[in-house]
Scaffold this active site. Structure first.
Site, mmCIF file in Angstrom:
data_model
loop_
_atom_site.group_PDB
_atom_site.id
_atom_site.type_symbol
_atom_site.label_atom_id
_atom_site.label_comp_id
_atom_site.label_asym_id
_atom_site.label_seq_id
_atom_site.Cartn_x
_atom_site.Cartn_y
_atom_site.Cartn_z
ATOM 1 N N GLU A 1 0.848 -1.204 0.000
ATOM 2 C CA GLU A 1 0.000 0.000 0.000
ATOM 3 C C GLU A 1 0.882 1.253 0.000
ATOM 4 O OE1 GLU A 1 -4.267 0.028 1.752
ATOM 5 O OE2 GLU A 1 -3.045 1.073 3.215
ATOM 6 N N HIS B 1 7.610 -27.409 1.876
ATOM 7 C CA HIS B 1 6.785 -28.491 1.324
ATOM 8 C C HIS B 1 5.670 -27.914 0.467
ATOM 9 C CE1 HIS B 1 8.917 -31.248 3.996
ATOM 10 N NE2 HIS B 1 8.905 -30.223 4.829
ATOM 11 N N LYS C 1 -13.244 1.157 -3.769
ATOM 12 C CA LYS C 1 -14.330 1.555 -2.864
ATOM 13 C C LYS C 1 -15.429 2.251 -3.656
ATOM 14 C CE LYS C 1 -11.603 2.341 1.311
ATOM 15 N NZ LYS C 1 -11.119 3.373 2.209
#
Ligand code: F6P
Length: 632
Positions: free
Chosen positions: A411, A440, A545
């Site tokens: 950000e 793994h 938004k």
């Protein structure tokens, strides 16, 4: 009841019979926060350069970072950084290791950058730009408007050394808030402040409601530092996922009565957080509990949330400061209150951060750990984010560090424009989980696959608290395996030209965690200066938004159109095209389809004909007619 023609499903007809005429909403409260936060408008951005997408090479060419006198100039980012094969001679490597090893004795931290292949020539070339970055950081700490787009100071460093705050007023705000946090936490932990109707007679749980910077720090710190059996156990609502919220509330069960709900939002208007609060308040009502007696708000003064908490008389309110960004708020009330309530020594966290900040004030590059990190990032990513940052803590309790850093780094650094208005599309992608578990999972690709990353190992020297270790085979403990896995992976990656940084801490303690946070906060700030971007705003997040707000507005129009058709006698099921036309939004037909499919999946719209899988053929109506809304 309305008669329905052409409806193929008796299931839906049955549902229709069972529905009430009007939707039953939960009782409305006089709660200013529930009326919906304003979804902020997309800020005007400079129209610069062309809109054509740029390749990485052309980005590198177009980047114009500043020199130490502030002028745009050709720089290592503007050229392709000359890379050479990594040093393989063990004697030379050892020399490089010793020469570059950074140690902070008081924190118990080491930084090893020897497995990043920067050259002396590169360091010399970067030196003026580091000096410019140090100067910018000094000005920031002295109260400059370091976030120019938002016209804000950037003061998270003052939180751990309030004497550095530029005014006595700010200093007293910081000190008073810290005292208030400690006193409140003490009162809760000692049972002086208690829930009104809990059989336990004290708070036993914390439910933290917040998102992004208002959740990630507290989550990381809780995972890293909370005792095994804290007096108050913390849970998080960090999304607007109803099932996720239900899960948290269900897990609390009868302990909801002894749950302290901390609602955290700097702006006080973030939709997900508002929704989380409303859902939690509903659960309180249904359990016959008095929410305000158990609610705490952390937010900016006079925000929607602050006003709600004040009007409703919540148990406590703590301030979030304008000059602290969400992603750097762990040492504000946002991080300190939840930590203190879990019994974590927050003054030690602050002390660790303050020690690290002090170390990062030196202008000698090789003695400055944050600058060393920024140097490695720049080298590894060519100053244009050409490689991803993989964070691998070899310690379960540091699992969430990569998630925390993801926001802090991405950000802050992920920006379209630099400070001079040039399109640069900067950023460094961050991901990670923990070792050795990921050996793994994705180490196979890191070792042998696409070479698009550099690794940061986080190593913890102390395996277990003293006195608990044992040898599971002669001379070897469980922790020795973890150590071996880290060292082996580091060596194997390096042998295949994969660069890595290693940050080592003696132990995971409030002090070292505070220092780790401070280290990365400063590295991000310095790196942002090197690439000439504003690390402290987030204009890109607003686009999502705003788009979400538009989708919800369109949904309301779709509902109105369907309601009108569903109130007809007989009910008039509509095709998608008809809905789109009546919404005057034929261009939004795909979104309208998605809205209807979502509503149908949640029994809020009924498919009269066809199925959602064949968008062209289906007809839709509402299961009930809302006359009030129709004539509203
Ligand atoms: O604390 P707030 O204002 O609710 O914001 C939450 C998060 O949302 C963001 O603004 C991004 O949407 C982050 O920067 C911030 O941490």
């Amino acid at each position: 009841m309305a008669s329905i023609s052409g409806i193929s499903s008796s299931y839906y007809a049955l549902k229709l019979r069972n529905r009430s005429r009007n939707r039953n909403h939960s009782p409305a409260l006089t709660n200013p926060f529930r009326n919906g936060p304003e979804l902020a408008a997309f800020p005007n951005r400079p129209k610069l350069g062309s809109d054509r997408p740029l390749s990485l090479v052309s980005v590198a060419r177009e980047v114009s970072p500043v020199t130490n006198d502030g002028a745009a100039a050709a720089s290592p980012a503007a050229k392709v950084i000359k890379k050479q094969a990594l040093e393989k001679d063990p004697a030379e490597l050892w020399k490089r290791y010793v020469e570059w090893l950074y140690q902070h004795k008081e924190i118990g931290m080491y930084l090893d950058v020897s497995r990043v292949g920067f050259t002396d020539e590169f360091v010399a070339e970067m030196e003026p730009r580091f000096q410019a970055a140090f100067k910018a950081m000094e000005e920031l700490e002295n109260g400059a408007i370091a976030n120019p787009d938002e016209g804000r100071m950037v003061g998270h460093y003052w939180l751990r050394d309030s004497n550095r705050a530029p005014t006595t007023f700010l200093k007293s705000q910081i000190d008073n808030t810290l005292d208030a946090i400690c006193n409140f936490a003490d009162d809760v932990l000692t049972g002086k402040i208690k829930p009104p109707s809990s059989p336990e007679g004290r708070f036993t749980q914390i439910l933290s409601v917040g998102i992004g910077g208002s959740a990630l720090g507290p989550q990381f710190v809780a995972e890293a530092l909370a005792p095994d059996n804290p007096l108050l156990k913390i849970r998080f609502v960090d999304n607007t996922d109803p099932a996720g919220i239900d899960h948290q509330i269900a897990q609390l069960g009868p302990e909801l009565a002894s749950t302290l709900v901390i609602v955290i939002s700097k702006s006080g208007g973030t939709p997900e957080t508002r929704n989380g609060l409303l859902e939690v308040q509903k659960a309180f009502r249904e359990a016959g509990l008095d929410f305000p007696k158990q609610g705490v708000a952390i937010t900016q003064e006079n925000s929607l949330l602050d006003n709600t908490a004040r009007i409703e008389g919540w148990l406590a309110r703590f301030p979030m400061f304008d000059w602290v960004g969400g992603r750097t708020s762990e040492m504000s009330a946002v991080g300190l209150l939840p930590a203190a309530l879990q019994g974590i020594d927050i003054r030690e966290m602050l002390a660790g951060a303050a020690l690290m900040d002090e170390a990062n004030r030196t202008t000698v590059l090789r003695n400055n750990p944050a600058a060393l990190l920024a140097l490695c990032w720049y080298w590894a990513t060519d100053g244009v984010g050409s490689k991803d940052m993989v964070i691998l803590p070899y310690k379960d309790s540091l699992l969430l560090f990569s998630r925390y850093l993801q926001q802090l780094v991405m950000e802050s650094l992920g920006k379209e424009f630099d400070l001079n208005g040039n399109r640069v599309n900067q950023g460094i992608s961050v991901y990670g989980n923990k070792g050795s578990t990921d050996q793994h999972a994705y180490i196979q690709q890191l070792r042998e696959g696409v070479h698009n990353f550099f690794v940061t190992f986080i190593e913890v020297l102390r395996d277990r608290p003293p006195g608990h270790d044992w040898e599971l085979e002669p001379g070897v403990t469980c922790g020795d395996y973890l150590f071996g896995m880290l060292q082996g992976t580091r060596a194997a990656l390096y042998a295949n030209e994969r660069e890595s940084i290693t940050v080592t801490v003696q132990e995971v303690t409030p002090r070292s965690v505070g220092a780790l946070i401070a280290l990365y906060e400063r590295a991000v700030g310095i790196y942002a200066s090197l690439v000439n971007i504003n690390a402290y705003h987030q204009p890109g997040v607003e686009a999502g938004k705003k788009a979400a707000g538009e989708v919800l507005a369109l949904q309301k129009r779709v509902l109105a159109v369907l309601n009108e058709a569903s109130c007809k006698q007989p009910v008039e099921p509509l095709t998608l095209e008809e809905v789109a036309d009546r919404c005057h939004a034929p261009e939004d037909i795909e979104m309208i389809y998605k809205i209807i499919a979502h509503m149908a999946a949640n029994d809020r719209a009924l498919i009269a004909e066809g199925s959602c899988g064949s968008p062209r053929s289906f007809k839709v109506f509402l299961g009930e007619c809302n006359i009030d809304e129709l004539y509203a």
